[in-house]
Design an enzyme around this catalytic site. Structure first.
Site, PDB file in Angstrom:
ATOM      1  N   GLY A 193      49.196  45.913  31.953  1.00  0.00           N
ATOM      2  CA  GLY A 193      49.264  44.544  32.821  1.00  0.00           C
ATOM      3  C   GLY A 193      50.732  44.229  33.784  1.00  0.00           C
TER       4      GLY A 193
ATOM      5  N   GLY B  63      52.195  46.087  35.998  1.00  0.00           N
ATOM      6  CA  GLY B  63      52.179  46.883  37.227  1.00  0.00           C
ATOM      7  C   GLY B  63      52.923  47.995  37.427  1.00  0.00           C
TER       8      GLY B  63
ATOM      9  N   ASP C 265      49.454  43.661  42.622  1.00  0.00           N
ATOM     10  CA  ASP C 265      50.398  44.627  42.062  1.00  0.00           C
ATOM     11  C   ASP C 265      51.322  45.225  43.303  1.00  0.00           C
ATOM     12  OD1 ASP C 265      49.337  43.758  39.775  1.00  0.00           O
ATOM     13  OD2 ASP C 265      49.046  45.578  38.897  1.00  0.00           O
TER      14      ASP C 265
HETATM   15  C1  MEV Z   1      45.869  42.474  37.070  1.00  0.00           C
HETATM   16  O1  MEV Z   1      47.068  42.481  37.276  1.00  0.00           O
HETATM   17  C2  MEV Z   1      45.435  41.069  37.793  1.00  0.00           C
HETATM   18  C3  MEV Z   1      43.713  40.867  37.882  1.00  0.00           C
HETATM   19  O2  MEV Z   1      43.889  39.557  38.491  1.00  0.00           O
HETATM   20  C4  MEV Z   1      43.405  41.807  38.946  1.00  0.00           C
HETATM   21  C5  MEV Z   1      43.451  41.629  40.293  1.00  0.00           C
HETATM   22  O3  MEV Z   1      44.181  40.672  40.762  1.00  0.00           O
HETATM   23  O4  MEV Z   1      43.143  42.557  40.955  1.00  0.00           O
HETATM   24  C6  MEV Z   1      43.242  40.643  36.643  1.00  0.00           C
END
Ligand code: MEV
Length: 328
Positions: A113, A115, A160
């Site tokens: 998570g 990025g 991201d």
């Molecule tokens: C993932 O880094 C973030 C989420 O909100 C998915 C997105 O924004 O596309 C879970």
């Protein structure tokens, strides 16, 4: 006169507020961190694209549409494909018919998570653009990274590649794009990694299913998620760490309600809060991955230690204003 090799880098990120709710049009607050992915691009005389990822321990050569694995077997292709796509898009835009060798080294933990995949493709597009003197704008780099990353584990919202390209702290929404935020002082964060890898796509699907099942309950939760981000913008401007911590805790409760928290995340979150964090929440897709804990500066070490004792790996993260950049 063309360059023979270029190194470029791009930062990882934490979502401070609003993950998942951003997929439904609400604003999120995202901050680039001082962990970066580095990409070395060199030109080749043939028309091949060779990619070696030091972090993933895989490598291979793309010749047209076919792939020859060197390390990591045929599965390497899926993981290397977004990097190839980014390089190929720049080659097409620059109308150059050469090959490229790419080496990836990243300091961003993978698939938790932060990025990492977006940072790698953004750094690739930046390095290859410079190598070919393609003179691409940040907007072009973002677009290439967004499209390249969509293939495998893309973030549906594009949050991201946006933060990897531009850096800083941004208010992001899908329809309005992004707005750089004023942040007073430091945002002292400890990141706690559960070491559970997960797919963002699967977590997004969990929320989508639940939302479909309980629309009248979910809609106000999603809306409240957006309100938290807007309130956080004001707290960031004032540098009000107390309020930011409280907002993180509320945000975490909503993420838990929509089904993306779990025991490993909660264990680290509670350990951090007990050790003196002002607030703590999961960051990114959830289901594993990382938490962030906002801590008074004098308690950063203590919070990090509590996270480690609860079974996570902790590191202190600082914000960075630098997005994608050429290093040499
Ligand atoms: C993932 O880094 C973030 C989420 O909100 C998915 C997105 O924004 O596309 C879970």
């Amino acid at each position: 006169m063309y360059l023979l090799e270029v190194v470029a880098s791009a930062p990882g990120k934490v979502i401070l507020f609003g993950e998942h709710f951003v997929v439904y049009g609400e604003p999120a607050v995202v901050m680039a961190i001082d962990k970066r992915a580095y990409v070395l691009a060199e030109s080749r005389k043939d028309r091949r694209i060779y990619i070696n990822s030091k972090n993933l321990g895989i490598s291979g050569i793309f010749v047209g549409e076919s792939f020859e694995p060197k390390k990591g077997g045929r599965e390497a292709r899926m993981k290397l494909e977004p990097i190839r796509k980014a390089a190929q898009k720049v080659l097409n835009l620059a109308e150059r018919k050469i090959g490229i060798s790419i080496e990836v080294r990243s300091a961003i933990p993978i698939a938790v998570g932060l990025g990492s995949s977006a940072a790698v493709v953004t750094a690739t597009a930046t390095a290859v653009s410079k190598l070919l003197s393609a003179n691409l704008s940040k907007k072009d780099i973002f677009r290439i990274a967004y499209e390249a990353e969509q293939i495998v584990h893309g973030t549906p919202s594009g949050i991201d590649p946006t933060i990897s390209t531009y850096g800083g702290t941004l208010l992001f929404s899908q329809d309005k794009g992004f707005e750089p935020l004023e942040v007073k002082g430091d945002i002292p964060l400890v990141i706690g990694d559960t070491h559970i890898e997960r797919s963002t796509g699967e977590q997004v699907a969990i929320v989508r299913e639940r939302k479909k099942q309980y629309p009248s309950i979910f809609d106000p939760i999603v809306e409240a998620g957006g309100k938290i981000s807007l309130q956080a913008v004001k707290a960031l401007e004032r540098g009000d760490l107390q309020e930011l911590g409280e907002l993180m805790n509320i945000n975490q409760a909503l993420l838990s309600a929509v089904g993306v928290s779990n025991e490993s995340l909660e264990r680290l979150i509670y350990a951090a809060r007990k050790a003196g964090a002002l607030g703590a929440k999961l960051t990114g897709g959830g289901g594993g991955g990382c938490i962030i804990a906002l801590s008074p500066p004098e308690k950063l070490e203590q919070v990090a230690e509590a996270i480690e004792q609860a079974g996570g790996t902790a590191f202190i993260a600082r914000k960075t204003s630098e997005g994608a950049r050429v290093e040499n």
